[in-house]
Design a protein around this motif. Structure first.
Motif, mmCIF file in Angstrom:
data_model
loop_
_atom_site.group_PDB
_atom_site.id
_atom_site.type_symbol
_atom_site.label_atom_id
_atom_site.label_comp_id
_atom_site.label_asym_id
_atom_site.label_seq_id
_atom_site.Cartn_x
_atom_site.Cartn_y
_atom_site.Cartn_z
ATOM 1 N N GLY A 43 0.821 -1.211 0.000
ATOM 2 C CA GLY A 43 0.000 0.000 0.000
ATOM 3 C C GLY A 43 0.849 1.253 0.000
ATOM 4 O O GLY A 43 0.546 2.230 -0.695
ATOM 5 N N THR A 44 1.924 1.230 0.764
ATOM 6 C CA THR A 44 2.835 2.372 0.799
ATOM 7 C C THR A 44 3.518 2.573 -0.544
ATOM 8 O O THR A 44 3.653 3.706 -1.017
ATOM 9 C CB THR A 44 3.888 2.168 1.899
ATOM 10 O OG1 THR A 44 3.219 2.027 3.155
ATOM 11 C CG2 THR A 44 4.849 3.333 1.976
ATOM 12 N N ALA A 47 0.998 4.123 -2.958
ATOM 13 C CA ALA A 47 0.790 5.543 -2.653
ATOM 14 C C ALA A 47 1.987 6.378 -3.079
ATOM 15 O O ALA A 47 1.823 7.486 -3.604
ATOM 16 C CB ALA A 47 0.520 5.721 -1.158
ATOM 17 N N THR A 48 3.180 5.861 -2.884
ATOM 18 C CA THR A 48 4.389 6.582 -3.309
ATOM 19 C C THR A 48 4.427 6.727 -4.825
ATOM 20 O O THR A 48 4.752 7.801 -5.352
ATOM 21 C CB THR A 48 5.647 5.842 -2.815
ATOM 22 O OG1 THR A 48 5.616 5.781 -1.391
ATOM 23 C CG2 THR A 48 6.910 6.538 -3.265
ATOM 24 N N ALA A 50 1.860 6.827 -6.786
ATOM 25 C CA ALA A 50 0.835 7.808 -7.151
ATOM 26 C C ALA A 50 1.330 9.224 -6.883
ATOM 27 O O ALA A 50 1.125 10.126 -7.711
ATOM 28 C CB ALA A 50 -0.453 7.542 -6.377
ATOM 29 N N ASP A 51 1.970 9.445 -5.746
ATOM 30 C CA ASP A 51 2.501 10.774 -5.429
ATOM 31 C C ASP A 51 3.505 11.246 -6.475
ATOM 32 O O ASP A 51 3.426 12.370 -6.976
ATOM 33 C CB ASP A 51 3.172 10.772 -4.052
ATOM 34 C CG ASP A 51 2.195 10.668 -2.907
ATOM 35 O OD1 ASP A 51 1.000 10.965 -3.106
ATOM 36 O OD2 ASP A 51 2.623 10.295 -1.796
ATOM 37 N N SER A 111 -3.759 0.030 -3.984
ATOM 38 C CA SER A 111 -4.053 1.211 -4.796
ATOM 39 C C SER A 111 -3.619 2.471 -4.074
ATOM 40 O O SER A 111 -3.521 2.518 -2.852
ATOM 41 C CB SER A 111 -5.546 1.276 -5.116
ATOM 42 O OG SER A 111 -6.285 1.367 -3.928
ATOM 43 N N GLY A 112 -3.353 3.487 -4.878
ATOM 44 C CA GLY A 112 -2.975 4.787 -4.343
ATOM 45 C C GLY A 112 -3.566 5.888 -5.199
ATOM 46 O O GLY A 112 -3.767 5.717 -6.400
ATOM 47 N N LYS A 113 -3.873 7.012 -4.568
ATOM 48 C CA LYS A 113 -4.391 8.181 -5.281
ATOM 49 C C LYS A 113 -3.604 9.403 -4.833
ATOM 50 O O LYS A 113 -3.197 9.503 -3.680
ATOM 51 C CB LYS A 113 -5.875 8.404 -4.971
ATOM 52 C CG LYS A 113 -6.793 7.375 -5.548
ATOM 53 C CD LYS A 113 -8.231 7.726 -5.281
ATOM 54 C CE LYS A 113 -9.126 6.683 -5.910
ATOM 55 N NZ LYS A 113 -10.537 6.995 -5.749
#
Length: 120
Positions: A43-44, A47-48, A50-51, A111-113
């Motif tokens: 998850g991390t 997210a990374t 996505a960022d 997933s990440g946004k």
């Protein structure tokens, strides 16, 4: 004199069974903890990705780097082994992205946004 040994108790060997059961429970809990830690790490990573993809896309949208903002964001996400699932340019300078990272054991995706734009 006739020495008679007392009869052995009926629970002889039950300590071994208890120790084996306790060992199996500890191993099962260890597997659960490792799987949860791996899910958190995935998850991390999503997210990374996505960022970083949103930041790169926002730079392209503002003209700081060449290329289409969504193409640049997809390239950056791909470099982090993530797949860009959506990309939207908002207001001409902000980019909103969503990424997915496949779980190595095929148990789902992380997933990440993220949304990025010019500094305030």
């Amino acid at each position: 004199m006739n020495d008679v040994l007392p009869a052995s108790p009926p629970d002889r060997g039950s300590g071994t069974v208890l120790a084996l059961t306790l060992g199996a429970v500890v191993m099962a809990l260890l597997v659960v903890v490792v799987l949860l830690a791996q899910a958190a790490a995935m998850g991390t990573r999503a997210a990374t990705a996505a960022d970083l993809a949103a930041l790169a896309g926002a730079d392209a949208a503002r003209g700081l780097t060449p290329g289409d903002p969504c193409a640049v964001a997809a390239d950056v996400a791909g470099r982090h082994q993530a797949k860009l699932t959506s990309c939207t340019v908002v207001g001409g300078e902000e980019v909103e992205v969503a990424t997915e990272l496949a779980h190595p054991f095929q148990w789902g995706v992380a997933s990440g946004k993220a949304r990025a734009g010019p500094p305030p």
